[in-house]
Scaffold this motif. Structure first.
Motif, PDB file in Angstrom:
ATOM      1  N   UNK A 155       0.846  -1.182   0.000  1.00 57.62           N
ATOM      2  CA  UNK A 155       0.000   0.000   0.000  1.00 57.62           C
ATOM      3  C   UNK A 155       0.884   1.235   0.000  1.00 57.62           C
ATOM      4  N   UNK A 156       0.442   2.255  -0.694  1.00 56.93           N
ATOM      5  CA  UNK A 156       1.104   3.539  -0.553  1.00 56.93           C
ATOM      6  C   UNK A 156       0.729   4.151   0.793  1.00 56.93           C
ATOM      7  N   UNK A 157       1.460   5.160   1.210  1.00 61.21           N
ATOM      8  CA  UNK A 157       1.157   5.845   2.461  1.00 61.21           C
ATOM      9  C   UNK A 157       0.331   7.095   2.171  1.00 61.21           C
ATOM     10  N   UNK A 158      -0.441   7.498   3.159  1.00 59.12           N
ATOM     11  CA  UNK A 158      -1.282   8.680   2.986  1.00 59.12           C
ATOM     12  C   UNK A 158      -0.441   9.955   2.901  1.00 59.12           C
ATOM     13  N   UNK A 159       0.693   9.975   3.607  1.00 53.93           N
ATOM     14  CA  UNK A 159       1.504  11.187   3.651  1.00 53.93           C
ATOM     15  C   UNK A 159       2.294  11.406   2.366  1.00 53.93           C
ATOM     16  N   UNK A 160       2.837  10.318   1.788  1.00 52.29           N
ATOM     17  CA  UNK A 160       3.648  10.425   0.576  1.00 52.29           C
ATOM     18  C   UNK A 160       3.211   9.362  -0.426  1.00 52.29           C
ATOM     19  N   UNK A 161       1.998   9.461  -0.945  1.00 49.63           N
ATOM     20  CA  UNK A 161       1.443   8.385  -1.777  1.00 49.63           C
ATOM     21  C   UNK A 161       2.193   8.134  -3.073  1.00 49.63           C
ATOM     22  N   UNK A 162       2.852   9.158  -3.640  1.00 45.74           N
ATOM     23  CA  UNK A 162       3.493   8.992  -4.930  1.00 45.74           C
ATOM     24  C   UNK A 162       4.882   8.373  -4.833  1.00 45.74           C
ATOM     25  N   UNK A 163       5.441   8.261  -3.626  1.00 53.11           N
ATOM     26  CA  UNK A 163       6.788   7.737  -3.437  1.00 53.11           C
ATOM     27  C   UNK A 163       6.711   6.237  -3.137  1.00 53.11           C
ATOM     28  N   UNK A 164       7.025   5.404  -4.123  1.00 48.47           N
ATOM     29  CA  UNK A 164       6.936   3.954  -3.943  1.00 48.47           C
ATOM     30  C   UNK A 164       7.928   3.436  -2.912  1.00 48.47           C
ATOM     31  N   UNK A 165       9.000   4.183  -2.658  1.00 45.26           N
ATOM     32  CA  UNK A 165       9.962   3.757  -1.635  1.00 45.26           C
ATOM     33  C   UNK A 165       9.360   3.810  -0.238  1.00 45.26           C
ATOM     34  N   UNK A 166       8.239   4.526  -0.092  1.00 43.66           N
ATOM     35  CA  UNK A 166       7.556   4.616   1.187  1.00 43.66           C
ATOM     36  C   UNK A 166       6.439   3.579   1.319  1.00 43.66           C
TER      37      UNK A 166
END
Length: 519
Positions: A373-384
Protein backbone atom coordinates in the motif's frame (compact mmCIF):
# COMPACT_ATOMS: atom_id res chain seq x y z
CA UNK A 1 5.74 -4.11 -17.33
CA UNK A 2 8.29 -1.35 -17.59
CA UNK A 3 9.71 0.04 -14.39
CA UNK A 4 9.16 3.77 -14.14
CA UNK A 5 10.71 4.24 -10.72
CA UNK A 6 14.51 4.43 -10.23
CA UNK A 7 15.15 2.55 -7.00
CA UNK A 8 17.81 3.86 -4.67
CA UNK A 9 21.03 1.88 -4.41
CA UNK A 10 21.78 3.18 -0.94
CA UNK A 11 18.96 1.62 1.02
CA UNK A 12 19.45 -1.77 2.68
CA UNK A 13 17.50 -3.17 5.58
CA UNK A 14 18.54 -6.03 7.80
CA UNK A 15 15.86 -7.14 10.21
CA UNK A 16 16.33 -9.58 13.04
CA UNK A 17 13.67 -11.36 15.09
CA UNK A 18 9.93 -10.91 14.87
CA UNK A 19 8.53 -8.10 12.75
CA UNK A 20 6.56 -5.56 14.76
CA UNK A 21 3.44 -4.36 12.96
CA UNK A 22 3.34 -0.59 12.56
CA UNK A 23 0.17 1.45 12.44
CA UNK A 24 -1.82 1.05 9.25
CA UNK A 25 -1.88 4.17 7.05
CA UNK A 26 -5.11 6.18 7.31
CA UNK A 27 -7.72 4.89 4.89
CA UNK A 28 -6.38 1.33 4.90
CA UNK A 29 -7.19 -1.91 6.71
CA UNK A 30 -4.74 -4.64 7.66
CA UNK A 31 -1.52 -5.25 9.58
CA UNK A 32 1.71 -3.59 8.45
CA UNK A 33 4.73 -5.86 8.14
CA UNK A 34 7.21 -3.18 7.14
CA UNK A 35 8.62 -1.29 4.17
CA UNK A 36 8.09 -2.94 0.79
CA UNK A 37 7.73 -1.53 -2.71
CA UNK A 38 5.59 -4.27 -4.29
CA UNK A 39 5.36 -7.79 -5.71
CA UNK A 40 4.40 -9.92 -2.69
CA UNK A 41 4.54 -13.71 -3.06
CA UNK A 42 3.59 -16.19 -0.32
CA UNK A 43 3.58 -19.96 -0.04
CA UNK A 44 1.99 -22.12 2.66
CA UNK A 45 4.09 -25.24 3.14
CA UNK A 46 2.31 -28.56 2.59
CA UNK A 47 4.93 -31.08 1.40
CA UNK A 48 7.86 -30.77 3.81
CA UNK A 49 9.79 -33.89 4.90
CA UNK A 50 9.52 -32.54 8.44
CA UNK A 51 5.76 -32.68 8.95
CA UNK A 52 6.02 -30.11 11.75
CA UNK A 53 6.96 -27.49 9.17
CA UNK A 54 3.77 -27.97 7.17
CA UNK A 55 1.44 -25.05 7.70
CA UNK A 56 4.31 -22.59 8.04
CA UNK A 57 4.19 -19.69 5.59
CA UNK A 58 7.00 -17.91 3.74
CA UNK A 59 6.80 -14.46 2.16
CA UNK A 60 9.02 -12.57 -0.26
CA UNK A 61 8.61 -9.15 -1.85
CA UNK A 62 10.50 -6.29 -3.47
CA UNK A 63 12.25 -3.87 -1.15
CA UNK A 64 14.06 -0.71 -2.20
CA UNK A 65 17.81 -1.10 -2.48
CA UNK A 66 20.48 -3.68 -3.26
CA UNK A 67 20.24 -6.00 -0.25
CA UNK A 68 18.49 -8.84 -2.11
CA UNK A 69 15.01 -10.34 -1.82
CA UNK A 70 13.74 -10.23 1.80
CA UNK A 71 12.35 -13.54 3.11
CA UNK A 72 9.97 -13.75 6.08
CA UNK A 73 8.41 -16.71 7.91
CA UNK A 74 5.21 -17.23 9.91
CA UNK A 75 4.39 -20.29 12.01
CA UNK A 76 0.95 -19.11 13.21
CA UNK A 77 -1.10 -18.95 10.04
CA UNK A 78 0.19 -15.59 8.88
CA UNK A 79 -0.71 -13.66 12.04
CA UNK A 80 2.92 -12.77 12.88
CA UNK A 81 6.09 -12.73 10.80
CA UNK A 82 9.83 -12.84 11.42
CA UNK A 83 12.67 -11.98 9.08
CA UNK A 84 14.83 -14.94 7.97
CA UNK A 85 17.29 -13.54 5.44
CA UNK A 86 17.86 -11.66 2.22
CA UNK A 87 18.19 -14.06 -0.71
CA UNK A 88 21.04 -12.65 -2.79
CA UNK A 89 22.48 -13.14 -6.26
CA UNK A 90 24.89 -16.09 -6.49
CA UNK A 91 25.51 -16.07 -10.24
CA UNK A 92 27.72 -13.02 -10.71
CA UNK A 93 30.59 -13.60 -8.31
CA UNK A 94 29.49 -11.03 -5.72
CA UNK A 95 29.76 -8.29 -8.32
CA UNK A 96 28.38 -5.23 -6.44
CA UNK A 97 26.66 -4.07 -9.62
CA UNK A 98 24.43 -7.18 -9.67
CA UNK A 99 21.74 -8.14 -7.19
CA UNK A 100 18.58 -10.24 -6.93
CA UNK A 101 16.03 -7.46 -6.71
CA UNK A 102 12.75 -7.70 -8.54
CA UNK A 103 9.60 -9.77 -9.17
CA UNK A 104 10.11 -12.71 -6.78
CA UNK A 105 7.83 -15.75 -7.03
CA UNK A 106 7.79 -18.50 -4.39
CA UNK A 107 6.45 -22.01 -4.91
CA UNK A 108 6.78 -25.47 -3.38
CA UNK A 109 7.21 -28.78 -5.21
CA UNK A 110 4.39 -31.19 -4.39
CA UNK A 111 6.35 -33.92 -6.24
CA UNK A 112 9.99 -34.28 -7.33
CA UNK A 113 11.46 -32.53 -10.36
CA UNK A 114 14.70 -34.10 -11.63
CA UNK A 115 17.03 -34.19 -8.58
CA UNK A 116 14.84 -31.82 -6.55
CA UNK A 117 12.73 -33.74 -4.00
CA UNK A 118 9.14 -33.04 -3.03
CA UNK A 119 8.98 -30.14 -0.61
CA UNK A 120 11.73 -28.19 -2.36
CA UNK A 121 11.05 -24.47 -2.39
CA UNK A 122 11.60 -22.63 -5.67
CA UNK A 123 12.31 -18.93 -5.95
CA UNK A 124 12.26 -17.22 -9.31
CA UNK A 125 13.38 -13.59 -9.37
CA UNK A 126 14.94 -10.93 -11.56
CA UNK A 127 18.60 -10.12 -10.93
CA UNK A 128 19.57 -6.77 -12.38
CA UNK A 129 22.94 -5.42 -13.41
CA UNK A 130 24.16 -1.80 -13.43
CA UNK A 131 26.89 -0.16 -15.46
CA UNK A 132 29.78 1.76 -13.94
CA UNK A 133 27.58 4.84 -13.53
CA UNK A 134 24.96 2.94 -11.53
CA UNK A 135 22.44 2.81 -14.38
CA UNK A 136 20.53 -0.44 -14.78
CA UNK A 137 21.45 -2.07 -18.11
CA UNK A 138 20.81 -5.84 -17.79
CA UNK A 139 18.38 -8.41 -16.39
CA UNK A 140 18.77 -12.10 -15.56
CA UNK A 141 15.72 -14.17 -14.58
CA UNK A 142 17.15 -16.72 -12.14
CA UNK A 143 15.87 -19.72 -10.21
CA UNK A 144 16.96 -20.74 -6.71
CA UNK A 145 16.08 -23.81 -4.65
CA UNK A 146 15.86 -24.55 -0.93
CA UNK A 147 15.53 -28.01 0.61
CA UNK A 148 15.58 -26.84 4.23
CA UNK A 149 12.41 -24.79 4.43
CA UNK A 150 13.99 -21.57 3.20
CA UNK A 151 16.94 -21.45 5.59
CA UNK A 152 19.44 -21.68 2.76
CA UNK A 153 19.22 -21.24 -1.01
CA UNK A 154 21.34 -22.38 -3.93
CA UNK A 155 21.41 -21.04 -7.45
CA UNK A 156 20.07 -23.48 -10.04
CA UNK A 157 20.20 -21.62 -13.32
CA UNK A 158 19.29 -18.70 -15.53
CA UNK A 159 15.94 -18.88 -17.33
CA UNK A 160 16.45 -15.99 -19.76
CA UNK A 161 18.57 -12.84 -19.93
CA UNK A 162 17.75 -9.37 -21.21
CA UNK A 163 19.31 -5.97 -21.56
CA UNK A 164 18.56 -2.31 -21.38
CA UNK A 165 17.05 0.13 -18.95
CA UNK A 166 13.26 0.03 -18.49
CA UNK A 167 13.03 3.69 -19.49
CA UNK A 168 14.76 3.05 -22.84
CA UNK A 169 12.34 2.66 -25.75
CA UNK A 170 14.59 0.11 -27.43
CA UNK A 171 15.33 -1.95 -24.31
CA UNK A 172 15.22 -5.74 -24.49
CA UNK A 173 14.27 -6.41 -20.89
CA UNK A 174 12.87 -9.62 -19.40
CA UNK A 175 10.57 -9.59 -16.40
CA UNK A 176 8.32 -11.43 -13.95
CA UNK A 177 9.23 -15.14 -13.77
CA UNK A 178 6.40 -17.46 -12.67
CA UNK A 179 7.58 -21.06 -12.18
CA UNK A 180 5.48 -24.24 -11.93
CA UNK A 181 5.93 -28.02 -12.07
CA UNK A 182 4.21 -29.88 -14.90
CA UNK A 183 2.63 -33.30 -14.36
CA UNK A 184 5.58 -35.08 -16.00
CA UNK A 185 8.04 -33.49 -13.55
CA UNK A 186 9.42 -30.81 -15.85
CA UNK A 187 9.47 -27.20 -14.74
CA UNK A 188 7.92 -24.39 -16.76
CA UNK A 189 8.78 -20.71 -16.33
CA UNK A 190 6.46 -18.04 -17.72
CA UNK A 191 7.82 -14.52 -18.19
CA UNK A 192 7.50 -11.22 -20.07
CA UNK A 193 9.96 -10.33 -22.82
CA UNK A 194 10.77 -7.12 -24.69
CA UNK A 195 13.26 -8.91 -26.92
CA UNK A 196 10.98 -9.05 -29.97
CA UNK A 197 10.53 -5.39 -30.87
CA UNK A 198 12.11 -5.88 -34.29
CA UNK A 199 9.39 -8.42 -35.04
CA UNK A 200 6.66 -5.92 -34.16
CA UNK A 201 5.93 -6.88 -30.54
CA UNK A 202 6.37 -4.19 -27.90
CA UNK A 203 6.28 -6.90 -25.23
CA UNK A 204 5.05 -10.49 -25.21
CA UNK A 205 4.51 -13.43 -22.88
CA UNK A 206 6.51 -16.61 -23.31
CA UNK A 207 7.69 -19.68 -21.46
CA UNK A 208 10.59 -22.10 -21.31
CA UNK A 209 10.74 -25.66 -19.98
CA UNK A 210 13.45 -27.34 -17.91
CA UNK A 211 14.00 -31.11 -17.76
CA UNK A 212 16.78 -30.97 -15.15
CA UNK A 213 15.21 -29.13 -12.24
CA UNK A 214 15.99 -25.62 -13.46
CA UNK A 215 19.68 -26.00 -14.27
CA UNK A 216 19.06 -25.42 -17.98
CA UNK A 217 16.06 -24.19 -19.93
CA UNK A 218 14.86 -25.05 -23.41
CA UNK A 219 13.68 -22.98 -26.32
CA UNK A 220 11.32 -20.06 -25.88
CA UNK A 221 7.68 -20.56 -26.85
CA UNK A 222 5.39 -17.54 -27.21
CA UNK A 223 2.08 -17.60 -25.33
CA UNK A 224 0.57 -14.11 -25.88
CA UNK A 225 1.80 -11.65 -28.49
CA UNK A 226 -0.27 -8.83 -29.97
CA UNK A 227 1.14 -7.47 -33.24
CA UNK A 228 1.41 -3.79 -34.04
CA UNK A 229 4.23 -2.73 -31.73
CA UNK A 230 2.01 -0.98 -29.17
CA UNK A 231 0.35 -3.38 -26.72
CA UNK A 232 2.33 -4.79 -23.81
CA UNK A 233 0.87 -8.03 -22.46
CA UNK A 234 2.76 -8.71 -19.24
CA UNK A 235 2.91 -10.05 -15.70
CA UNK A 236 1.57 -13.54 -16.40
CA UNK A 237 0.53 -15.55 -13.34
CA UNK A 238 -0.62 -19.18 -13.64
CA UNK A 239 -2.59 -21.47 -11.35
CA UNK A 240 -4.09 -24.97 -11.61
CA UNK A 241 -7.81 -25.74 -11.78
CA UNK A 242 -9.28 -28.83 -10.09
CA UNK A 243 -10.01 -30.45 -13.47
CA UNK A 244 -6.29 -30.34 -14.31
CA UNK A 245 -6.35 -27.37 -16.67
CA UNK A 246 -4.15 -24.33 -16.20
CA UNK A 247 -5.43 -20.77 -15.93
CA UNK A 248 -3.38 -17.66 -16.72
CA UNK A 249 -4.05 -13.98 -16.11
CA UNK A 250 -2.07 -11.10 -17.53
CA UNK A 251 -2.33 -7.35 -18.02
CA UNK A 252 -2.68 -5.78 -21.46
CA UNK A 253 -0.98 -2.41 -21.13
CA UNK A 254 -1.86 0.02 -23.94
CA UNK A 255 -4.51 -2.37 -25.22
CA UNK A 256 -8.10 -1.41 -26.10
CA UNK A 257 -8.69 -0.87 -22.36
CA UNK A 258 -5.37 0.09 -20.81
CA UNK A 259 -4.28 -2.52 -18.28
CA UNK A 260 -7.33 -4.77 -18.83
CA UNK A 261 -6.87 -8.20 -17.22
CA UNK A 262 -7.41 -11.19 -19.49
CA UNK A 263 -7.84 -14.88 -18.73
CA UNK A 264 -6.52 -17.76 -20.81
CA UNK A 265 -6.93 -21.52 -20.28
CA UNK A 266 -4.54 -24.32 -21.25
CA UNK A 267 -5.02 -28.08 -21.04
CA UNK A 268 -1.34 -28.78 -20.37
CA UNK A 269 0.22 -25.48 -19.30
CA UNK A 270 2.21 -25.29 -22.54
CA UNK A 271 -0.28 -24.64 -25.33
CA UNK A 272 -2.25 -21.42 -24.74
CA UNK A 273 -3.73 -21.22 -28.21
CA UNK A 274 -3.19 -18.48 -30.77
CA UNK A 275 -0.74 -15.96 -29.25
CA UNK A 276 -2.66 -13.12 -30.95
CA UNK A 277 -5.86 -14.15 -29.13
CA UNK A 278 -6.03 -12.02 -26.00
CA UNK A 279 -8.35 -14.51 -24.26
CA UNK A 280 -11.38 -13.67 -22.12
CA UNK A 281 -11.61 -10.28 -20.42
CA UNK A 282 -12.28 -10.39 -16.68
CA UNK A 283 -15.24 -8.05 -16.14
CA UNK A 284 -18.51 -7.73 -14.28
CA UNK A 285 -21.86 -7.65 -16.03
CA UNK A 286 -21.96 -3.90 -15.33
CA UNK A 287 -18.60 -3.36 -17.03
CA UNK A 288 -16.07 -3.01 -14.18
CA UNK A 289 -12.75 -4.76 -14.81
CA UNK A 290 -9.54 -5.31 -12.85
CA UNK A 291 -6.48 -3.63 -14.32
CA UNK A 292 -2.70 -3.96 -14.07
CA UNK A 293 -0.49 -6.47 -12.29
CA UNK A 294 -3.08 -9.21 -11.69
CA UNK A 295 -2.78 -12.53 -9.94
CA UNK A 296 -5.11 -15.49 -10.34
CA UNK A 297 -5.91 -18.16 -7.75
CA UNK A 298 -8.24 -21.11 -7.75
CA UNK A 299 -9.95 -21.24 -4.36
CA UNK A 300 -12.05 -24.06 -2.93
CA UNK A 301 -15.55 -22.81 -2.25
CA UNK A 302 -18.75 -24.81 -1.89
CA UNK A 303 -19.04 -27.63 -4.36
CA UNK A 304 -16.89 -28.10 -7.45
CA UNK A 305 -15.66 -26.25 -9.48
CA UNK A 306 -14.79 -23.77 -6.68
CA UNK A 307 -13.91 -20.17 -7.49
CA UNK A 308 -11.39 -18.48 -9.77
CA UNK A 309 -10.28 -15.29 -8.02
CA UNK A 310 -8.38 -12.33 -9.50
CA UNK A 311 -6.90 -9.34 -7.69
CA UNK A 312 -5.15 -6.46 -9.40
CA UNK A 313 -3.54 -3.10 -8.72
CA UNK A 314 -6.53 -1.03 -9.84
CA UNK A 315 -9.76 -1.24 -11.85
CA UNK A 316 -11.36 0.23 -14.95
CA UNK A 317 -14.91 0.68 -16.10
CA UNK A 318 -16.60 2.06 -13.01
CA UNK A 319 -14.66 -0.24 -10.68
CA UNK A 320 -12.73 1.00 -7.64
CA UNK A 321 -9.57 2.70 -8.97
CA UNK A 322 -7.74 1.67 -5.79
CA UNK A 323 -8.19 -2.01 -6.67
CA UNK A 324 -9.50 -3.15 -3.30
CA UNK A 325 -11.78 -5.88 -4.66
CA UNK A 326 -11.41 -9.58 -5.37
CA UNK A 327 -13.03 -10.44 -8.70
CA UNK A 328 -14.48 -13.94 -8.60
CA UNK A 329 -16.19 -16.41 -10.90
CA UNK A 330 -17.60 -19.81 -9.94
CA UNK A 331 -18.19 -21.09 -13.49
CA UNK A 332 -14.67 -21.83 -14.65
CA UNK A 333 -14.16 -18.28 -15.91
CA UNK A 334 -17.29 -18.26 -18.06
CA UNK A 335 -19.89 -15.51 -17.79
CA UNK A 336 -19.74 -12.39 -15.62
CA UNK A 337 -17.44 -11.82 -12.66
CA UNK A 338 -18.42 -10.45 -9.26
CA UNK A 339 -16.61 -8.40 -6.64
CA UNK A 340 -15.89 -9.22 -3.02
CA UNK A 341 -14.07 -6.98 -0.57
CA UNK A 342 -10.39 -7.94 -0.29
CA UNK A 343 -9.15 -8.60 3.27
CA UNK A 344 -6.49 -5.87 2.94
CA UNK A 345 -7.85 -2.46 2.00
CA UNK A 346 -4.89 -0.64 0.48
CA UNK A 347 -4.08 2.74 -1.02
CA UNK A 348 -2.87 2.96 -4.63
CA UNK A 349 -0.99 6.22 -4.86
CA UNK A 350 1.71 4.90 -7.22
CA UNK A 351 1.90 2.10 -9.77
CA UNK A 352 3.87 -0.19 -7.45
CA UNK A 353 1.33 -0.21 -4.61
CA UNK A 354 -0.67 -3.38 -5.13
CA UNK A 355 1.78 -4.56 -7.78
CA UNK A 356 1.33 -8.37 -7.65
CA UNK A 357 -0.34 -9.64 -4.49
CA UNK A 358 -0.70 -12.85 -2.49
CA UNK A 359 -4.01 -14.63 -1.89
CA UNK A 360 -4.28 -17.98 -0.10
CA UNK A 361 -7.14 -20.24 0.95
CA UNK A 362 -6.76 -21.00 4.65
CA UNK A 363 -8.36 -23.59 6.94
CA UNK A 364 -11.80 -22.76 8.27
CA UNK A 365 -13.04 -21.14 5.08
CA UNK A 366 -10.84 -18.07 5.41
CA UNK A 367 -8.72 -16.04 2.98
CA UNK A 368 -5.25 -14.70 3.71
CA UNK A 369 -4.21 -11.70 1.65
CA UNK A 370 -1.04 -9.59 1.39
CA UNK A 371 -0.20 -6.62 -0.78
CA UNK A 372 1.65 -3.32 -0.70
CA UNK A 373 0.00 0.00 0.00
CA UNK A 374 1.10 3.54 -0.55
CA UNK A 375 1.16 5.85 2.46
CA UNK A 376 -1.28 8.68 2.99
CA UNK A 377 1.50 11.19 3.65
CA UNK A 378 3.65 10.43 0.58
CA UNK A 379 1.44 8.38 -1.78
CA UNK A 380 3.49 8.99 -4.93
CA UNK A 381 6.79 7.74 -3.44
CA UNK A 382 6.94 3.95 -3.94
CA UNK A 383 9.96 3.76 -1.64
CA UNK A 384 7.56 4.62 1.19
CA UNK A 385 5.16 1.76 0.36
CA UNK A 386 4.43 -0.78 3.10
CA UNK A 387 3.58 -4.49 3.03
CA UNK A 388 0.16 -5.16 4.58
CA UNK A 389 -1.61 -8.43 5.35
CA UNK A 390 -4.95 -9.60 6.75
CA UNK A 391 -7.29 -12.56 6.74
CA UNK A 392 -11.07 -12.66 6.57
CA UNK A 393 -13.89 -15.14 5.98
CA UNK A 394 -14.22 -16.14 2.33
CA UNK A 395 -17.49 -14.89 0.88
CA UNK A 396 -18.42 -15.95 -2.64
CA UNK A 397 -22.20 -16.16 -2.35
CA UNK A 398 -22.87 -12.42 -2.31
CA UNK A 399 -23.70 -10.71 -5.59
CA UNK A 400 -22.94 -7.00 -5.42
CA UNK A 401 -25.65 -4.79 -6.90
CA UNK A 402 -23.10 -2.48 -8.53
CA UNK A 403 -21.88 -5.49 -10.58
CA UNK A 404 -25.31 -6.42 -11.96
CA UNK A 405 -26.69 -5.46 -15.35
CA UNK A 406 -28.17 -2.03 -14.61
CA UNK A 407 -31.20 -0.40 -16.19
CA UNK A 408 -32.08 3.07 -14.93
CA UNK A 409 -29.55 2.43 -12.18
CA UNK A 410 -26.16 3.84 -11.26
CA UNK A 411 -23.20 2.82 -9.09
CA UNK A 412 -22.60 5.01 -6.01
CA UNK A 413 -19.85 4.73 -3.40
CA UNK A 414 -21.05 4.16 0.16
CA UNK A 415 -18.89 3.11 3.11
CA UNK A 416 -21.89 1.51 4.84
CA UNK A 417 -22.44 -0.81 1.88
CA UNK A 418 -20.81 -4.15 1.25
CA UNK A 419 -17.64 -3.64 -0.83
CA UNK A 420 -18.09 0.11 -0.37
CA UNK A 421 -20.62 0.61 -3.17
CA UNK A 422 -24.29 0.22 -4.06
CA UNK A 423 -26.62 0.62 -7.02
CA UNK A 424 -29.27 3.36 -6.98
CA UNK A 425 -32.29 1.97 -8.84
CA UNK A 426 -35.14 4.04 -10.23
CA UNK A 427 -38.76 3.27 -9.38
CA UNK A 428 -41.00 1.16 -11.58
CA UNK A 429 -41.28 0.65 -14.44
CA UNK A 430 -37.75 1.74 -15.40
CA UNK A 431 -35.45 0.59 -12.61
CA UNK A 432 -34.03 -2.91 -12.86
CA UNK A 433 -30.97 -4.88 -11.79
CA UNK A 434 -30.27 -8.25 -13.41
CA UNK A 435 -27.96 -10.76 -11.72
CA UNK A 436 -26.87 -13.66 -13.97
CA UNK A 437 -25.84 -16.18 -11.30
CA UNK A 438 -24.39 -19.66 -11.51
CA UNK A 439 -24.89 -22.24 -8.77
CA UNK A 440 -23.17 -25.65 -8.88
CA UNK A 441 -26.02 -27.40 -7.10
CA UNK A 442 -29.73 -26.93 -7.65
CA UNK A 443 -32.29 -26.95 -4.84
CA UNK A 444 -33.90 -24.65 -2.32
CA UNK A 445 -32.12 -21.38 -1.60
CA UNK A 446 -32.63 -18.43 0.70
CA UNK A 447 -32.22 -15.01 -0.90
CA UNK A 448 -31.20 -11.95 1.12
CA UNK A 449 -31.57 -8.49 -0.40
CA UNK A 450 -29.98 -5.59 1.46
CA UNK A 451 -31.60 -2.35 0.35
CA UNK A 452 -32.31 1.20 1.49
CA UNK A 453 -35.07 3.69 0.81
CA UNK A 454 -34.23 7.25 -0.18
CA UNK A 455 -36.20 9.01 2.51
CA UNK A 456 -39.58 8.32 0.97
CA UNK A 457 -42.15 5.83 2.14
CA UNK A 458 -40.30 2.48 1.91
CA UNK A 459 -41.30 0.25 -0.98
CA UNK A 460 -39.58 -3.16 -1.14
CA UNK A 461 -38.09 -3.91 -4.59
CA UNK A 462 -39.63 -6.85 -6.43
CA UNK A 463 -37.49 -10.02 -6.45
CA UNK A 464 -37.97 -12.19 -9.52
CA UNK A 465 -36.03 -15.44 -10.02
CA UNK A 466 -36.10 -17.19 -13.39
CA UNK A 467 -39.28 -15.26 -14.14
CA UNK A 468 -41.16 -16.12 -10.93
CA UNK A 469 -41.72 -13.60 -8.11
CA UNK A 470 -40.31 -14.64 -4.75
CA UNK A 471 -42.36 -13.19 -1.90
CA UNK A 472 -40.13 -11.24 0.49
CA UNK A 473 -40.21 -10.53 4.21
CA UNK A 474 -38.57 -7.25 5.14
CA UNK A 475 -37.01 -5.92 8.35
CA UNK A 476 -34.71 -3.02 9.31
CA UNK A 477 -30.96 -3.59 9.40
CA UNK A 478 -28.22 -1.22 10.69
CA UNK A 479 -27.23 2.15 9.22
CA UNK A 480 -30.69 2.72 7.83
CA UNK A 481 -30.62 -0.34 5.61
CA UNK A 482 -33.36 -2.92 5.24
CA UNK A 483 -33.01 -6.67 4.69
CA UNK A 484 -35.61 -8.49 2.63
CA UNK A 485 -35.53 -12.29 2.63
CA UNK A 486 -37.22 -14.89 0.47
CA UNK A 487 -36.92 -18.58 -0.35
CA UNK A 488 -37.36 -20.58 -3.50
CA UNK A 489 -35.79 -23.02 -5.91
CA UNK A 490 -32.73 -22.51 -8.11
CA UNK A 491 -31.73 -24.86 -10.90
CA UNK A 492 -28.24 -26.27 -11.22
CA UNK A 493 -26.12 -24.03 -13.42
CA UNK A 494 -27.31 -20.67 -14.73
CA UNK A 495 -30.13 -18.66 -13.19
CA UNK A 496 -31.41 -15.13 -13.63
CA UNK A 497 -32.21 -13.07 -10.54
CA UNK A 498 -33.88 -9.72 -11.16
CA UNK A 499 -34.67 -6.85 -8.82
CA UNK A 500 -37.35 -4.53 -10.17
CA UNK A 501 -38.16 -1.07 -8.93
CA UNK A 502 -41.27 -0.62 -6.81
CA UNK A 503 -43.27 2.58 -6.52
CA UNK A 504 -40.24 4.36 -5.02
CA UNK A 505 -36.54 4.46 -5.98
CA UNK A 506 -34.18 2.48 -3.78
CA UNK A 507 -30.50 1.80 -3.12
CA UNK A 508 -29.49 -1.85 -3.46
CA UNK A 509 -26.43 -3.22 -1.69
CA UNK A 510 -26.40 -6.90 -2.68
CA UNK A 511 -28.31 -10.11 -3.27
CA UNK A 512 -27.00 -13.07 -1.29
CA UNK A 513 -27.93 -16.67 -2.08
CA UNK A 514 -27.49 -19.40 0.55
CA UNK A 515 -28.57 -23.03 0.31
CA UNK A 516 -31.66 -23.37 2.50
CA UNK A 517 -30.04 -26.25 4.38
CA UNK A 518 -26.91 -24.16 5.16
CA UNK A 519 -23.39 -24.49 3.81
Amino acid sequence: MKRLLPLSLAFALACVGTATAASAPPGTRGQVLGDGVGYVSVVRLEHQPDAAANGHMLMVFERDGMAGIPLYESDDGGAHWRFLSNVTDQAHGKDPRWQLRWQPHLSELAKPSADLPAGTLLLGANATGDDATGRLVAEDLQMYASTDGGRSWRYRGSIVKGGGNPSDKDNHGVWEPNIHRLDDGRLVAYYSSEDHKDAGFNQLLAHKVSTDGGRTWGEEKVDVAIPGGVERPGMAVVDRLPDGRYVMTYEDIDGPNNGQVYLKISADGLDWGDPADRGTPVRTAAGAWPAASPIVRWLPWGNSPGVIAVVAERAGGDGDPSGRSIYWNNDGGRGPWWEAEAPVQKLTGNIHAGWTQALLAMPGGRLWHATTSSTAAEPEDARKNVVMYADAPARFDRYEAEDAVRRWSVRIGDRTASNGAKARMASAPGGQLTFPVHVPTGGNYRATVRWQDLGFTPAVPVLRVNGAVWKTTDHTDRDGWHVATASGSLREGDNTVVLEGARRPADIDYVQLDPASGR
